[in-house]
Design a protein around this motif. Structure first.
Motif, PDB file in Angstrom:
ATOM      1  N   ALA A  22       0.711  -1.349  -0.072  1.00 54.33           N
ATOM      2  CA  ALA A  22       0.063  -0.046  -0.009  1.00 54.33           C
ATOM      3  C   ALA A  22       0.591   1.291   0.162  1.00 54.33           C
ATOM      4  N   ALA A  23       2.231   1.294   0.278  1.00 57.86           N
ATOM      5  CA  ALA A  23       2.961   2.342   0.586  1.00 57.86           C
ATOM      6  C   ALA A  23       3.300   3.095  -0.787  1.00 57.86           C
ATOM      7  N   ASP A  24       3.239   4.355  -0.790  1.00 61.16           N
ATOM      8  CA  ASP A  24       3.766   5.088  -2.080  1.00 61.16           C
ATOM      9  C   ASP A  24       4.805   5.850  -1.916  1.00 61.16           C
ATOM     10  N   SER A  25       5.443   5.325  -0.499  1.00 60.57           N
ATOM     11  CA  SER A  25       6.797   6.239  -0.408  1.00 60.57           C
ATOM     12  C   SER A  25       7.568   5.118   0.712  1.00 60.57           C
ATOM     13  N   LEU A  26       8.930   5.346   0.443  1.00 63.26           N
ATOM     14  CA  LEU A  26       9.787   4.654   1.454  1.00 63.26           C
ATOM     15  C   LEU A  26      11.116   5.404   1.579  1.00 63.26           C
ATOM     16  N   GLY A  31      24.749   4.187   4.485  1.00 64.05           N
ATOM     17  CA  GLY A  31      25.952   4.601   5.600  1.00 64.05           C
ATOM     18  C   GLY A  31      26.231   6.113   5.249  1.00 64.05           C
ATOM     19  N   THR A  32      25.716   6.706   4.053  1.00 63.41           N
ATOM     20  CA  THR A  32      26.217   7.894   3.876  1.00 63.41           C
ATOM     21  C   THR A  32      25.062   9.049   3.937  1.00 63.41           C
ATOM     22  N   ARG A  33      23.632   8.627   3.488  1.00 63.69           N
ATOM     23  CA  ARG A  33      22.655   9.339   3.369  1.00 63.69           C
ATOM     24  C   ARG A  33      21.292   8.568   3.299  1.00 63.69           C
ATOM     25  N   ASP A  34      20.374   9.675   3.530  1.00 67.53           N
ATOM     26  CA  ASP A  34      18.711   8.861   3.507  1.00 67.53           C
ATOM     27  C   ASP A  34      18.382   9.367   2.171  1.00 67.53           C
ATOM     28  N   TYR A  35      17.564   8.408   1.470  1.00 71.10           N
ATOM     29  CA  TYR A  35      17.002   8.467   0.132  1.00 71.10           C
ATOM     30  C   TYR A  35      15.562   8.488   0.473  1.00 71.10           C
ATOM     31  N   VAL A  36      14.611   9.397   0.255  1.00 72.29           N
ATOM     32  CA  VAL A  36      13.127   9.213   0.187  1.00 72.29           C
ATOM     33  C   VAL A  36      12.762   9.099  -1.250  1.00 72.29           C
ATOM     34  N   LEU A  37      11.940   7.934  -1.301  1.00 73.10           N
ATOM     35  CA  LEU A  37      11.556   7.597  -2.605  1.00 73.10           C
ATOM     36  C   LEU A  37      10.077   7.894  -2.725  1.00 73.10           C
ATOM     37  N   LEU A  38       9.633   8.844  -3.445  1.00 77.85           N
ATOM     38  CA  LEU A  38       7.887   9.004  -3.606  1.00 77.85           C
ATOM     39  C   LEU A  38       7.572   8.495  -4.832  1.00 77.85           C
ATOM     40  N   GLY A  39       6.055   7.833  -4.790  1.00 76.28           N
ATOM     41  CA  GLY A  39       5.513   7.720  -6.021  1.00 76.28           C
ATOM     42  C   GLY A  39       5.239   6.463  -6.252  1.00 76.28           C
ATOM     43  N   CYS A  59      19.696   7.825 -10.477  1.00 74.55           N
ATOM     44  CA  CYS A  59      19.290   8.170  -9.519  1.00 74.55           C
ATOM     45  C   CYS A  59      20.574   7.812  -8.572  1.00 74.55           C
ATOM     46  N   PRO A  60      20.790   8.866  -7.725  1.00 73.04           N
ATOM     47  CA  PRO A  60      22.100   8.578  -7.029  1.00 73.04           C
ATOM     48  C   PRO A  60      22.276   7.476  -6.192  1.00 73.04           C
ATOM     49  N   LEU A  61      21.098   6.756  -5.583  1.00 73.77           N
ATOM     50  CA  LEU A  61      21.294   5.617  -5.007  1.00 73.77           C
ATOM     51  C   LEU A  61      21.782   4.371  -5.865  1.00 73.77           C
ATOM     52  N   THR A  62      21.189   4.548  -7.327  1.00 79.66           N
ATOM     53  CA  THR A  62      21.833   3.518  -8.214  1.00 79.66           C
ATOM     54  C   THR A  62      23.359   3.653  -8.243  1.00 79.66           C
ATOM     55  N   ALA A  63      23.818   4.898  -8.353  1.00 80.83           N
ATOM     56  CA  ALA A  63      25.293   5.158  -8.424  1.00 80.83           C
ATOM     57  C   ALA A  63      25.989   4.590  -7.338  1.00 80.83           C
ATOM     58  N   GLU A  64      25.215   4.605  -6.058  1.00 79.60           N
ATOM     59  CA  GLU A  64      26.029   4.458  -4.629  1.00 79.60           C
ATOM     60  C   GLU A  64      26.199   2.724  -4.719  1.00 79.60           C
ATOM     61  N   VAL A  65      25.019   2.260  -5.058  1.00 80.35           N
ATOM     62  CA  VAL A  65      25.028   0.763  -5.364  1.00 80.35           C
ATOM     63  C   VAL A  65      26.085   0.176  -6.190  1.00 80.35           C
ATOM     64  N   ALA A  66      26.085   0.788  -7.377  1.00 82.82           N
ATOM     65  CA  ALA A  66      27.185   0.528  -8.339  1.00 82.82           C
ATOM     66  C   ALA A  66      28.745   0.706  -7.834  1.00 82.82           C
ATOM     67  N   LEU A  73      25.455  -3.128  -1.266  1.00 83.26           N
ATOM     68  CA  LEU A  73      25.346  -1.911  -0.453  1.00 83.26           C
ATOM     69  C   LEU A  73      24.405  -2.165   0.802  1.00 83.26           C
ATOM     70  N   SER A  74      24.839  -2.199   2.053  1.00 81.44           N
ATOM     71  CA  SER A  74      24.311  -2.234   3.242  1.00 81.44           C
ATOM     72  C   SER A  74      23.087  -1.240   3.405  1.00 81.44           C
ATOM     73  N   VAL A  75      21.750  -1.553   3.608  1.00 78.80           N
ATOM     74  CA  VAL A  75      20.775  -0.550   3.737  1.00 78.80           C
ATOM     75  C   VAL A  75      19.717  -1.005   4.611  1.00 78.80           C
ATOM     76  N   LEU A  76      19.042   0.008   4.944  1.00 81.60           N
ATOM     77  CA  LEU A  76      17.547  -0.268   5.917  1.00 81.60           C
ATOM     78  C   LEU A  76      16.487   0.442   4.899  1.00 81.60           C
ATOM     79  N   LEU A  77      15.548  -0.300   4.576  1.00 80.10           N
ATOM     80  CA  LEU A  77      14.446   0.443   3.839  1.00 80.10           C
ATOM     81  C   LEU A  77      13.242   0.225   4.827  1.00 80.10           C
TER      82      LEU A  77
END
Length: 243
Positions: A22-26, A31-39, A59-66, A73-77
């Motif tokens: 149901a979420a439209d955002s996450l 380790g370096t920043r937070d990304y808020v993804l909307l839509g 997207c900068p997140l894609t670059a950070e993973v690469a 890339l270790s993350v929390l969602l």
């Protein structure tokens, strides 16, 4: 009043799948920043319960993973379940996935290799295992919940007042308002608000509602039970079950 079936609420894994669907955002925390993804459409869960992110290739997140060691890339969602109607505390649940993001099958896809999933509600925080998560499915009513609750609040406050008659009278002492807080296939949750806090109380349906068209009949069943209780028939108090 009403008596509860043997299972009157979603299992933890189903709740997680419903919140995510149901979420439209996450929020993605690295380790370096937070990304808020909307839509809508930015995330899906596959048949194996694996979480996939769908983000633009630039997207900068894609670059950070690469650029992460070995492309992992270790993350929390983090997902937040917010009630679609006005309440004092609208956050009903929080879901957190911990793991490693890796490139997916397509340039716009990132795959989460999940290490841990937790569900936080008013009852506390529980861990949901991968097998249970893979086997669970979202509640089919979730896409329609906002419309159902808004309809109750805006057009049928008399029904909410009547359904409040199914609650233990002790819960209503000092109440400033009773509002619908949630609906799922197993039942309707009413929130009893007071000056110093609140209780969430589930009114279980006589049988699960597997599709939106069945909800009307289930609610009418609760109304009939409330009318019987009003006339002093079959008084069975239903205790609070915090969400």
């Amino acid at each position: 009043m009403v008596s509860a079936p043997s299972s009157t609420e979603p299992a933890d894994a189903e709740r997680v799948r419903t919140v995510v669907a149901a979420a439209d955002s996450l929020t993605v925390v690295t380790g370096t920043r937070d990304y808020v993804l909307l839509g809508a459409g930015l995330h899906t869960v596959d048949e194996d319960g694996r979480l996939l992110l769908h983000v633009p290739a630039d997207c900068p997140l894609t670059a950070e993973v690469a650029s992460a060691p070995r492309g992992a890339l270790s993350v929390l969602l983090e997902f937040t379940d917010v009630a679609p109607v006005a309440l004092r505390d609208r956050v009903r649940a929080r879901v957190t996935f911990a793991g490693r993001l890796t490139p997916g099958a397509r340039d716009t896809e990132l795959r989460l290799d999940t290490a841990h999933v937790s569900l936080e509600t008013a009852r506390g925080t529980v861990t949901v295992g991968p097998d249970a998560l893979a086997a669970a499915r979202p509640d089919a009513l979730a896409p329609y919940e906002a419309g159902m609750l808004t309809h109750l609040v805006d057009g049928h406050s008399d029904v909410v007042d009547l359904l409040a008659g199914l609650l233990d009278p002790a819960l209503l002492r000092g109440a400033t308002a009773v509002r619908p807080a949630a609906v799922d296939r197993h039942g309707l949750t009413l929130r009893v608000e007071r000056a110093t806090g609140h209780d969430d109380v589930r009114l279980p349906f006589a049988a699960p509602a597997y599709e939106p068209a069945q909800v009307g009949d289930r609610v009418h069943g609760l109304i009939a039970a409330a009318e019987r209780a009003f006339h002093g028939l079959a008084p069975l108090p239903l205790g609070p079950r915090p969400e």
